[in-house]
Design an enzyme around this catalytic site. Sequence first.
Site, PDB file in Angstrom:
ATOM      1  N   PRO A 124       6.215  -2.945   5.780  1.00  0.00           N
ATOM      2  CA  PRO A 124       5.811  -2.784   4.514  1.00  0.00           C
ATOM      3  C   PRO A 124       6.690  -4.407   3.158  1.00  0.00           C
ATOM      4  O   PRO A 124       6.998  -5.065   3.479  1.00  0.00           O
ATOM      5  CB  PRO A 124       6.819  -2.066   3.691  1.00  0.00           C
ATOM      6  CG  PRO A 124       8.181  -2.563   5.201  1.00  0.00           C
ATOM      7  CD  PRO A 124       7.472  -2.994   6.185  1.00  0.00           C
ATOM      8  N   LYS A 125       5.296  -4.476   2.572  1.00  0.00           N
ATOM      9  CA  LYS A 125       5.115  -4.956   1.095  1.00  0.00           C
ATOM     10  C   LYS A 125       6.458  -4.779   0.368  1.00  0.00           C
ATOM     11  O   LYS A 125       6.167  -3.743  -0.566  1.00  0.00           O
ATOM     12  CB  LYS A 125       3.908  -5.816   0.796  1.00  0.00           C
ATOM     13  CG  LYS A 125       3.874  -6.986  -0.131  1.00  0.00           C
ATOM     14  CD  LYS A 125       2.311  -6.993  -0.628  1.00  0.00           C
ATOM     15  CE  LYS A 125       2.578  -8.308  -1.851  1.00  0.00           C
ATOM     16  NZ  LYS A 125       3.846  -8.601  -2.601  1.00  0.00           N
ATOM     17  N   VAL A 126       7.395  -5.695   0.367  1.00  0.00           N
ATOM     18  CA  VAL A 126       9.042  -4.991  -0.633  1.00  0.00           C
ATOM     19  C   VAL A 126       8.623  -4.871  -1.654  1.00  0.00           C
ATOM     20  O   VAL A 126       8.062  -6.401  -2.232  1.00  0.00           O
ATOM     21  CB  VAL A 126      10.251  -5.469   0.033  1.00  0.00           C
ATOM     22  CG1 VAL A 126      11.297  -4.842  -0.704  1.00  0.00           C
ATOM     23  CG2 VAL A 126      10.041  -4.665   1.319  1.00  0.00           C
ATOM     24  N   ASP A 278       4.328  -2.301  -2.182  1.00  0.00           N
ATOM     25  CA  ASP A 278       3.481  -2.197  -3.304  1.00  0.00           C
ATOM     26  C   ASP A 278       2.186  -2.721  -2.340  1.00  0.00           C
ATOM     27  O   ASP A 278       1.570  -2.938  -2.593  1.00  0.00           O
ATOM     28  CB  ASP A 278       3.171  -3.666  -4.149  1.00  0.00           C
ATOM     29  CG  ASP A 278       3.202  -4.662  -3.768  1.00  0.00           C
ATOM     30  OD1 ASP A 278       3.669  -4.636  -2.351  1.00  0.00           O
ATOM     31  OD2 ASP A 278       3.796  -5.777  -4.396  1.00  0.00           O
ATOM     32  N   GLY A 279       2.244  -1.883  -0.760  1.00  0.00           N
ATOM     33  CA  GLY A 279       1.979  -2.649   0.337  1.00  0.00           C
ATOM     34  C   GLY A 279       2.099  -2.784   1.062  1.00  0.00           C
ATOM     35  O   GLY A 279       3.440  -1.971   1.783  1.00  0.00           O
TER      36      GLY A 279
END
Length: 561
Positions: A124-126, A278-279
């Site tokens: 996950p793009k934290v 966010d991605g």
Amino acid sequence: MRLWKSMAWGILLWHSQSGALCPAWPPARAAEEIARLQQQLADWNDIYWKQGVSAVDDSVYDQLSARLVQWQRCVGQDVSSTPVSPPLNGTTMHPVAHTGVRKLADRQAVEQWMRGRSELWVQPKVDGVAVTLLYQNGKLARAISRGNGLQGEDWTPKIRLIPSIPQSTQGALANAVLQGEIFLQREGHIQQRMGGMNARSKVAGMLMRQDNASALNSLGIFIWAWPDGPANMPERLSQLAKAGFSLTKKYSLVVKDASEVERARQSWLTSALPFVTDGVVIRMAKEPASQYWRPGQGDWLAAWKYPPVAQVAQVSAIQFSVGKSGKITVVASLVPVILDDKRVQRVNIGSVKRWEAWDIAPGDQILVSLAGQGIPRLDEVVWRSRERSKPVPPDSHFNSLTCFYASETCQEQFISRLVWLGSRSALGLDGMGEASWRALHQTHRFEHIFSWLALTSAQIANTPGFAKGKSEQIWRQFNLARRQPFTRWIMAMDIPLTQAALQASGDRSWEQLLMRTEQHWRQLPATGERRAGRVIDWRDNPQIKTLSRWLAAQHIPGFGS
């Protein structure tokens, strides 16, 4: 509601250059607009990183930054000075540079990027603030903000106060450089439902302010890089987990193709997570030696971000629509944006008064999201163009009793009335949308809203743009309309009653309707004194009386003697 004929198109006409949409500005204006937006972003950036205060939503800042880069490329301007990263206040060198991450636009781009690469993982793009953690002799020696990727601020005192960040390490991590994201810890955060919550700004604020040590308890760390760490990814993740950086192992998955990336991305978007995202980030297990890491050159990893809940859109024109009741509504035409797979190219602003309060002109940047049933909604104006060229709204003399007959000033309300009478709420003329009504009216110059009844099949067939099948369908629909009951025709004439009230009245002819008193109308469902008065005004209107006589001459049920 239909668009006002003399709609005012903005000065922003668009052309394509290198695949980007570019404003057709004169050079002087282009330079001014770019300089103004660049300065605004720099001011927001400065406040954000120096004071820990977000003057604008993270997503808005990101999108306006991208818009600035787009404009600069359109005019061939150097984009190196674009303030999309923190101002360089700190002078502490990173032991290993932060490369940043390349953004991929869609699944096709993901497939292309993955082609030829092996041993891929997805995480996950934290959404938080990037940091370097330097461990020496088993102790946290230094913490450095990302800065420009080469050097940043010394955040060590603040980072030592975050309980979730290990202060000591062992084994291979006793002397190691780690890069990761400091994030706001959340319990059961579902990104799709809860959004970004401006998490990045909140974290930055906590790290910048001097009087909130207790707030640091709510921060966590997600390690996404261990430069020169174990070559074997599972071993790398295992050692990080044993050292107290457990989230990395928990949220790292092996992927073989774009479908698996997409599944993970969708799962993390809709599942409860301990952080805002966010991605996703796709990365190769095999990384180059840290001495070769440079800002902007991390070709072994890429990000596929989630589409923003709201999009910054460029206003290309302001238009006015007049509904069948005479209400004037303002509509902003947009340079198209995509929201939740929906192409959005216009948004309803509301009344003229509301438009004036919003102060929106062509060239402005507005934030648009989707409300219920996927309807575009104006959220805010995020950037105003220097040039304020606004159209003049039409006169506000229209009302529910105007424009049953066509005239130069009545065109839009007249078209709205035609669209209404063809709808299922009135005569139910299948296939008759606004475009068809406009074509018929422009060709045959209707006198009033029922003039189409006098058209011959040949006239309909000779209407420009009508194929044979289309014209035959319209001819059939017009003939079928003649058989519609009296109440349907009254609805088509826009009587100010609900269908339920009209049915309850029991009127089946114009003669019966003329005999009704205001007291009779008041007793009908959902019809009070005010609406009853409107019915009387409608019935006694000269245009309505003339139309009733014309319908009688056409032998429409209920209008003859």
